[in-house]
Design an enzyme around this catalytic site. Sequence first.
Site, PDB file in Angstrom:
ATOM      1  N   LYS A 186     -22.531  21.310 -10.653  1.00  0.00           N
ATOM      2  CA  LYS A 186     -22.170  21.439 -12.069  1.00  0.00           C
ATOM      3  C   LYS A 186     -23.217  22.305 -12.757  1.00  0.00           C
ATOM      4  CE  LYS A 186     -19.213  19.226 -15.009  1.00  0.00           C
ATOM      5  NZ  LYS A 186     -17.932  18.587 -14.754  1.00  0.00           N
ATOM      6  N   TYR A 191      -5.349  15.380 -25.857  1.00  0.00           N
ATOM      7  CA  TYR A 191      -4.159  15.784 -26.611  1.00  0.00           C
ATOM      8  C   TYR A 191      -2.942  15.793 -25.673  1.00  0.00           C
ATOM      9  CZ  TYR A 191      -0.692  18.770 -28.757  1.00  0.00           C
ATOM     10  OH  TYR A 191       0.498  19.265 -29.224  1.00  0.00           O
TER      11      TYR A 191
HETATM   12  C1  LIG Z   1     -12.524  22.366 -13.201  1.00  0.00           C
HETATM   13  C2  LIG Z   1     -13.119  21.212 -13.839  1.00  0.00           C
HETATM   14  C3  LIG Z   1     -12.028  20.501 -14.459  1.00  0.00           C
HETATM   15  C4  LIG Z   1     -13.928  20.501 -12.814  1.00  0.00           C
HETATM   16  C5  LIG Z   1     -14.986  19.653 -13.367  1.00  0.00           C
HETATM   17  O1  LIG Z   1     -16.059  20.103 -13.660  1.00  0.00           O
HETATM   18  C6  LIG Z   1     -14.699  18.245 -13.589  1.00  0.00           C
HETATM   19  O2  LIG Z   1     -13.723  17.723 -13.056  1.00  0.00           O
HETATM   20  O3  LIG Z   1     -15.482  17.583 -14.297  1.00  0.00           O
END
Ligand SMILES: CC(C)CC(=O)C(=O)O
Length: 364
Positions: free
Chosen positions: A80, A186
């Site tokens: 991340k 939403y």
């Molecule tokens: C592409 C994202 C939705 C992936 C991600 O970082 C997550 O699932 O938290």
Amino acid sequence: MEIFTYLEQYDYEQLVFCQDKQSGLKAIIAIHDTTLGPALGGTRMWTYASEEAAIEDALRLAKGMTYKNAAAGLNLGGGKTVIIGDPRKDKNEEMFRAFGRYIQGLNGRYITAEDVGTTVADMDLIHEETDYVTGISPAFGSSGNPSPVTAYGVYRGMKAAAKEAFGTDSLEGKVIAVQGVGNVAYNLCRHLHEEGAQLIVTDINKEAVQRAAEEFGATVVNPDEIYGVNCDIYAPCALGAVINDETIPQIKAKVIAGAANNQLKDTKHGDVIHEMGIVYAPDYVINAGGVINVADELYGYNQERALKKVEQIYTNIAKVIEIAKRDQIPTYMAADRMAEERIARMRNSRSQFLQNGHHILSRR
Ligand SMILES: CC(C)CC(=O)C(=O)O
Ligand SMILES: NC(=O)C1=CN([C@@H]2O[C@H](COP(=O)(O)OP(=O)(O)OC[C@H]3O[C@@H](n4cnc5c(N)ncnc54)[C@H](O)[C@@H]3O)[C@@H](O)[C@H]2O)C=CC1
């Protein structure tokens, strides 16, 4: 924070600091575990109270992605990024392009996508510099904004959790308290409204709650009131650590099922809600729809195939609940067990050397 002690304690592989003075880029890429494949996880842009808070968030979110990707059955590891800054004021083209060059420098160990504070347009800018980015515009043959798909997965997982708590997976007539009505929630509210659920919503953004009230007849409450409302299901869809010592005594819901990452402030809070008889759908299992959708781009995006996999979140949540009941443990622990077992199995099965081994990115 003693960084190396922390990395060692939780088995992190790499922490990358990215700085670009001209654009103001200050980013931290955390790579937790790449046993299953390259680390895939979104980029969050947020105004952190301190650099330490930003590092901690990147690390916690990256580890969550290792478990999310493993539990979803993806051949991907966990990573991340956090960018320190205000997404409403501090973005510029150079910033995302500089960030794209840092990702390119990792040569496929990390692939990014959207998260809170970043958009498809930002991913398109990153894509100017690297192919290791997903969730870019459908015009490039990609999957675009993952949020509606994440919402669909949360909806499916919520139904599985409801089945356990209420004996039926129908959400008709259920009162559902939704915390945060941003991109994911939403779309979640739309599914819930269509099924005949009654919605109670909150958000710090007045326009967001107004839209939910107008379009879905939702009742609006203040942000600090959402925990204590009379409801069947509580859906945390804003930020993390909302299940904690202060909020748990207020919660009246029988089910907790929402999109937010890292909902439990601490694992002990997962134990407490388990003892209270609340059915908790573990965050990284129920909110995997977005990553399943963007990961499909690595095979050449096919929406039908991706949505079929997202539908399986119902089964994944049911499986976690089954493991929890069988082993008499809280659901968060059952989910960890499921993910860790898959990583361990794959680590063992892929242990022999293979010259020119096949790699998920070789399909791009
Ligand atoms: C592409 C994202 C939705 C992936 C991600 O970082 C997550 O699932 O938290
Ligand atoms: N977008 C996606 O595909 C995925 C999102 N998630 C997680 O789901 C959550 C929501 O994501 P998005 O909808 O994309 O983000 P978003 O930024 O569009 O929505 C979050 C909403 O929460 C509101 N909010 C912030 N603090 C609040 C508070 N204290 N009380 C009430 N409302 C508050 C914001 O005003 C915003 O409307 C995040 O935790 C994210 O990490 C997880 C997996 C995938």
